[in-house]
Design an enzyme around this catalytic site. Structure first.
Site, PDB file in Angstrom:
ATOM      1  CG  ASN A   1       3.969  -1.365   5.962  1.00 11.93           C
ATOM      2  OD1 ASN A   1       3.311  -2.125   6.656  1.00 11.93           O
ATOM      3  ND2 ASN A   1       3.421  -0.350   5.308  1.00 11.93           N
TER       4      ASN A   1
ATOM      5  CG  ASP B   1       1.284  -5.999   2.859  1.00  7.86           C
ATOM      6  OD1 ASP B   1       1.934  -5.612   3.860  1.00  7.86           O
ATOM      7  OD2 ASP B   1       0.334  -5.349   2.387  1.00  7.86           O
ATOM      8  CG  HIS B   2       5.294  -3.424   2.868  1.00  5.73           C
ATOM      9  ND1 HIS B   2       5.624  -2.353   2.077  1.00  5.73           N
ATOM     10  CD2 HIS B   2       3.954  -3.330   3.085  1.00  5.73           C
ATOM     11  CE1 HIS B   2       4.545  -1.635   1.816  1.00  5.73           C
ATOM     12  NE2 HIS B   2       3.513  -2.210   2.429  1.00  5.73           N
TER      13      HIS B   2
ATOM     14  CG  ASP C   1       4.624   1.889   2.533  1.00 10.63           C
ATOM     15  OD1 ASP C   1       4.792   2.312   1.371  1.00 10.63           O
ATOM     16  OD2 ASP C   1       3.615   1.251   2.882  1.00 10.63           O
TER      17      ASP C   1
ATOM     18  CD  GLU D   1      -0.029  -0.169   6.800  1.00 15.46           C
ATOM     19  OE1 GLU D   1      -1.239  -0.289   7.080  1.00 15.46           O
ATOM     20  OE2 GLU D   1       0.488  -0.649   5.776  1.00 15.46           O
TER      21      GLU D   1
ATOM     22  CG  ASN E   1       1.882   3.854   0.110  1.00  8.14           C
ATOM     23  OD1 ASN E   1       1.698   2.784  -0.454  1.00  8.14           O
ATOM     24  ND2 ASN E   1       1.575   4.057   1.384  1.00  8.14           N
TER      25      ASN E   1
ATOM     26  CE1 TYR F   1       1.794   3.174   5.011  1.00  9.30           C
ATOM     27  CE2 TYR F   1       0.342   3.974   6.753  1.00  9.30           C
ATOM     28  CZ  TYR F   1       0.549   3.223   5.607  1.00  9.30           C
ATOM     29  OH  TYR F   1      -0.500   2.517   5.049  1.00  9.30           O
TER      30      TYR F   1
END
Length: 282
Positions: free
Chosen positions: A11, A270-271, A153, A39, A155, A113
């Site tokens: 991501n 951030d991943h 990702d 993303e 989530n 995603y």
């Protein structure tokens, strides 16, 4: 003879920002052959410019600057599909499948995603609709290609081992029992009837969580950390980025790692990239 194919799920939190912050340097040293990106937040021209020299297939979100998934590779994809379910799922920039001919074998790579969601809101309804469509697609994908890999990702933290602060997230999107039950069914042995974490029953699909198989029964290793507080420094993370493989492909994993940045200020997303080696080819 089979050869090693190194595949990463990332991501990127915006491909243009990631490449400015150091992603290209990571690519140079990581030795990856195929990347599943999430993303992306870019159009075709921007994505191609950000990753020079790569063959790229892309499913762009209808809303500019939102979501978007892609598969970047060193060789041309033999076939590409983006249909997952009914509208608006097909055009939300969250699912892309690419087939590759690797020395006489077909390897199918998917970048996914999943919505982040928000319990009790339409965002969560959209997340469940997407997970329903994904769960329905997986048996067809495995039938199409025995060597299939769904990455991205998602989530959702599947188990308590996958979230450092699991007790504080029991009623929050990302660790809700109903969300986790999808992974219960996806990862249970094919054809077995199981009781899921949310109390429902379901039939196992037989896919394998490569990361959990490789790491064993340990906390993490995590792939995402909030930007709030000192989550990264304290390793208060979530493991929400997965390699989900068909059983035949999972048996061909020869290495697995999460490339956590050495420090907060050296991250380019951030991943963290989730990287595995697979033995493919006749």
């Amino acid at each position: 003879m089979p050869r090693t194919v190194r595949i990463a799920s990332i991501n990127v939190n915006g491909i243009r920002a990631a490449t400015r912050k150091g992603m290209l340097e990571w690519i140079d040293q990581a030795g990856v052959d195929i990347m599943a990106l999430q993303e992306v937040r870019a159009n075709e021209e921007q994505l191609t410019a950000a990753l020079p020299g790569w063959r790229i297939v892309h499913h762009e979100a209808l809303q500019k600057g939102r979501s978007g998934v892609a598969v970047a590779s060193r060789v041309e994809a033999a076939a590409v599909r983006t249909v997952l379910g009914p509208e608006p799922l097909d055009q939300s920039g969250r699912w892309i499948e690419a087939d590759f001919d690797i020395d006489g074998e077909t390897l199918t790579v998917v970048s996914v995603y999943v919505h982040s969601g928000e319990d009790g809101t339409p965002k969560q309804d959209a997340k469940y609709a997407f997970l329903d469509a994904m769960q329905s697609r997986l048996p067809h994908l495995a039938a199409h290609s025995p060597l299939a890999l769904v990455m991205g990702d998602m989530n959702v933290g599947h188990r308590q081992l996958d979230i450092r602060n699991w007790k504080g997230n029991l009623k929050k999107a990302g660790f809700l029992p109903r969300e986790r039950a999808y992974l219960d069914r996806i990862l249970a042995p094919e054809g077995t009837e199981i009781e899921c974490i949310d109390g429902t029953t379901g039939t196992g699909l037989g896919w394998v969580d490569v990361g959990r198989r490789w790491a064993g029964e340990v906390d993490g290793p995590y792939s995402w950390w909030s930007n709030r507080g000192q989550a990264f420094d304290n390793d208060t993370g979530w493991r929400i980025d997965y390699h989900l493989a068909t059983a035949p492909l999972a048996d061909r994993v020869t290495a697995y790692r999460i490339d956590r940045a050495p420090s907060w200020d050296t991250r380019w997303s951030d991943h963290a990239p989730v990287v595995a080696d697979y033995s493919v080819g006749r």
